[in-house]
Write a protein that holds these residues in place. Sequence first.
Motif, PDB file in Angstrom:
ATOM      1  N   ASN A 171       0.850  -1.190   0.000  1.00 18.59           N
ATOM      2  CA  ASN A 171       0.000   0.000   0.000  1.00 18.59           C
ATOM      3  C   ASN A 171       0.888   1.243   0.000  1.00 18.59           C
ATOM      4  N   ILE A 172       0.630   2.174  -0.917  1.00 17.17           N
ATOM      5  CA  ILE A 172       1.509   3.324  -1.097  1.00 17.17           C
ATOM      6  C   ILE A 172       0.811   4.605  -0.660  1.00 17.17           C
ATOM      7  N   THR A 173       1.496   5.381   0.160  1.00 17.27           N
ATOM      8  CA  THR A 173       1.081   6.745   0.488  1.00 17.27           C
ATOM      9  C   THR A 173       2.076   7.690  -0.187  1.00 17.27           C
ATOM     10  N   ILE A 174       1.562   8.620  -0.980  1.00 16.14           N
ATOM     11  CA  ILE A 174       2.406   9.496  -1.800  1.00 16.14           C
ATOM     12  C   ILE A 174       2.319  10.917  -1.260  1.00 16.14           C
ATOM     13  N   ALA A 175       3.456  11.473  -0.844  1.00 16.58           N
ATOM     14  CA  ALA A 175       3.478  12.777  -0.189  1.00 16.58           C
ATOM     15  C   ALA A 175       3.949  13.864  -1.144  1.00 16.58           C
ATOM     16  N   VAL A 176       3.181  14.953  -1.214  1.00 16.14           N
ATOM     17  CA  VAL A 176       3.506  16.096  -2.071  1.00 16.14           C
ATOM     18  C   VAL A 176       3.554  17.367  -1.228  1.00 16.14           C
ATOM     19  N   LYS A 177       4.096  18.435  -1.813  1.00 16.18           N
ATOM     20  CA  LYS A 177       4.161  19.721  -1.130  1.00 16.18           C
ATOM     21  C   LYS A 177       2.771  20.347  -1.045  1.00 16.18           C
ATOM     22  N   SER A 178       2.550  21.125  -0.004  1.00 14.34           N
ATOM     23  CA  SER A 178       1.265  21.809   0.180  1.00 14.34           C
ATOM     24  C   SER A 178       1.230  23.156  -0.528  1.00 14.34           C
ATOM     25  N   GLU A 179       2.401  23.752  -0.752  1.00 13.36           N
ATOM     26  CA  GLU A 179       2.493  25.050  -1.420  1.00 13.36           C
ATOM     27  C   GLU A 179       3.616  24.994  -2.446  1.00 13.36           C
ATOM     28  N   PRO A 180       3.509  25.787  -3.531  1.00 14.91           N
ATOM     29  CA  PRO A 180       4.557  25.762  -4.563  1.00 14.91           C
ATOM     30  C   PRO A 180       5.910  26.211  -4.025  1.00 14.91           C
ATOM     31  N   ILE A 181       6.949  25.501  -4.436  1.00 19.22           N
ATOM     32  CA  ILE A 181       8.331  25.883  -4.155  1.00 19.22           C
ATOM     33  C   ILE A 181       9.184  25.310  -5.289  1.00 19.22           C
ATOM     34  N   LEU A 182       9.948  26.162  -5.951  1.00 16.99           N
ATOM     35  CA  LEU A 182      10.683  25.739  -7.134  1.00 16.99           C
ATOM     36  C   LEU A 182       9.729  24.983  -8.071  1.00 16.99           C
ATOM     37  N   ASN A 183      10.180  23.862  -8.630  1.00 15.24           N
ATOM     38  CA  ASN A 183       9.290  23.094  -9.501  1.00 15.24           C
ATOM     39  C   ASN A 183       8.811  21.813  -8.827  1.00 15.24           C
ATOM     40  N   ASP A 184       8.763  21.819  -7.493  1.00 18.14           N
ATOM     41  CA  ASP A 184       8.318  20.643  -6.752  1.00 18.14           C
ATOM     42  C   ASP A 184       6.843  20.359  -7.017  1.00 18.14           C
ATOM     43  N   ALA A 185       6.485  19.090  -6.929  1.00 18.46           N
ATOM     44  CA  ALA A 185       5.119  18.669  -7.207  1.00 18.46           C
ATOM     45  C   ALA A 185       4.206  18.968  -6.028  1.00 18.46           C
ATOM     46  N   CYS A 186       3.079  19.610  -6.327  1.00 16.73           N
ATOM     47  CA  CYS A 186       2.004  19.824  -5.363  1.00 16.73           C
ATOM     48  C   CYS A 186       0.818  18.951  -5.772  1.00 16.73           C
ATOM     49  N   MET A 187      -0.276  19.050  -5.032  1.00 22.62           N
ATOM     50  CA  MET A 187      -1.428  18.193  -5.284  1.00 22.62           C
ATOM     51  C   MET A 187      -1.974  18.315  -6.712  1.00 22.62           C
ATOM     52  N   PRO A 188      -2.137  19.540  -7.268  1.00 25.45           N
ATOM     53  CA  PRO A 188      -2.677  19.625  -8.638  1.00 25.45           C
ATOM     54  C   PRO A 188      -1.824  18.880  -9.664  1.00 25.45           C
ATOM     55  N   GLU A 189      -0.484  19.021  -9.553  1.00 26.82           N
ATOM     56  CA  GLU A 189       0.394  18.344 -10.507  1.00 26.82           C
ATOM     57  C   GLU A 189       0.361  16.825 -10.317  1.00 26.82           C
ATOM     58  N   ALA A 190       0.266  16.388  -9.068  1.00 32.02           N
ATOM     59  CA  ALA A 190       0.207  14.945  -8.801  1.00 32.02           C
ATOM     60  C   ALA A 190      -1.073  14.339  -9.344  1.00 32.02           C
ATOM     61  N   LEU A 191      -2.179  15.052  -9.181  1.00 27.27           N
ATOM     62  CA  LEU A 191      -3.455  14.567  -9.708  1.00 27.27           C
ATOM     63  C   LEU A 191      -3.439  14.564 -11.236  1.00 27.27           C
ATOM     64  N   GLU A 192      -2.859  15.605 -11.812  1.00 27.38           N
ATOM     65  CA  GLU A 192      -2.781  15.689 -13.268  1.00 27.38           C
ATOM     66  C   GLU A 192      -1.965  14.535 -13.848  1.00 27.38           C
ATOM     67  N   ALA A 193      -0.911  14.147 -13.132  1.00 26.45           N
ATOM     68  CA  ALA A 193      -0.061  13.045 -13.589  1.00 26.45           C
ATOM     69  C   ALA A 193      -0.684  11.684 -13.319  1.00 26.45           C
ATOM     70  N   GLY A 194      -1.738  11.648 -12.501  1.00 26.04           N
ATOM     71  CA  GLY A 194      -2.420  10.396 -12.209  1.00 26.04           C
ATOM     72  C   GLY A 194      -1.783   9.565 -11.121  1.00 26.04           C
ATOM     73  N   LEU A 195      -1.051  10.205 -10.212  1.00 26.48           N
ATOM     74  CA  LEU A 195      -0.411   9.452  -9.129  1.00 26.48           C
ATOM     75  C   LEU A 195      -1.437   8.817  -8.199  1.00 26.48           C
ATOM     76  N   ASP A 196      -2.630   9.397  -8.136  1.00 31.44           N
ATOM     77  CA  ASP A 196      -3.665   8.868  -7.258  1.00 31.44           C
ATOM     78  C   ASP A 196      -4.142   7.486  -7.697  1.00 31.44           C
ATOM     79  N   GLU A 197      -3.761   7.058  -8.905  1.00 30.35           N
ATOM     80  CA  GLU A 197      -4.106   5.714  -9.375  1.00 30.35           C
ATOM     81  C   GLU A 197      -3.324   4.640  -8.604  1.00 30.35           C
ATOM     82  N   TYR A 198      -2.227   5.043  -7.969  1.00 31.31           N
ATOM     83  CA  TYR A 198      -1.334   4.055  -7.366  1.00 31.31           C
ATOM     84  C   TYR A 198      -1.230   4.156  -5.845  1.00 31.31           C
TER      85      TYR A 198
END
Length: 286
Positions: free
Chosen positions: A179-206
């Motif tokens: 079972n995988i828990t995937i942690a992202v940043k809560s606010e933008p910093i540099l080009n780090d992934a936040c929730m919108p980018e993670a959802l767009e990439a489909g990480l929630d599928e895994y």
Amino acid sequence: MKISYECGPCFLRQAREAMDLSTDDEALKMEIMSEIFKFLSQNFKNGTNSNSTGSLMHNMIKEKTGCMDPYYREKIEGNQIALKYLPEVKKILAEDDSLENYVKIAIIGNILDFGAFTLDDDIESVIKSSLKKDLTRKDIAEFEDALNKYDNVLYLVDNTGEIVFDKLLLSKIKEYGVNITIAVKSEPILNDACMPEALEAGLDEYGELVEIGCGTVGYVDSQISDEFREIFNSHKFIISKGMGNYEGLTEIDLSDKDIFFLLCAKCNTISRDIGVNLHDMLLFKK
């Protein structure tokens, strides 16, 4: 991890880029750079944490310019570069679907880092050459043992663009029944992934997507939310992507955890700290 003398020009280079992406107001940029000089003169010293220093500097720029996501376009570009190479990457994995190859592809994705490279660097040529390289350090056996041992893993992602390749490794991890828990940043910093980018990439599928509660350069233990601390503490098996998370996690006691770092050593300070060469690709247990 603590700063080295080489972090000084890197901070200033990042500051210039972030300001250029945030505003065209030359007078404002002069004012902000003056404040950054003052800030660094007070905080740039032996024993200073690199993540905290970089985070404070970037947040200063965001506050002064009013631009909360300076690297917005660069994040889009990062995804586009990753998607461009995705067919080639999938072809490689079709020919060799070993766990090591999936790890290697995920680490190659870590090259998409505008915090370590300049905006003018030819990142695409770096990716092409990296596809031909082997991992310098590869604790693959230990990594697979952990995948077979644990029911749950916490996966700390790093950059937008990179997460397109992370997705492939996540799919491989799922084959182990973890079972995988995937942690992202809560606010933008540099080009780090936040929730919108993670959802767009489909990480929630895994796995389950969670936020760490802050927008910091890498992992800064003092800034994470109470909710995420509970998640972090409850996991004994952690996969950490990128240099920023390495810098932050090596500042805290991890003796009760099996933690694996996946990264490309993109600066001399990191390379020296780990004991590898610049641009080496690494999977190692700490």
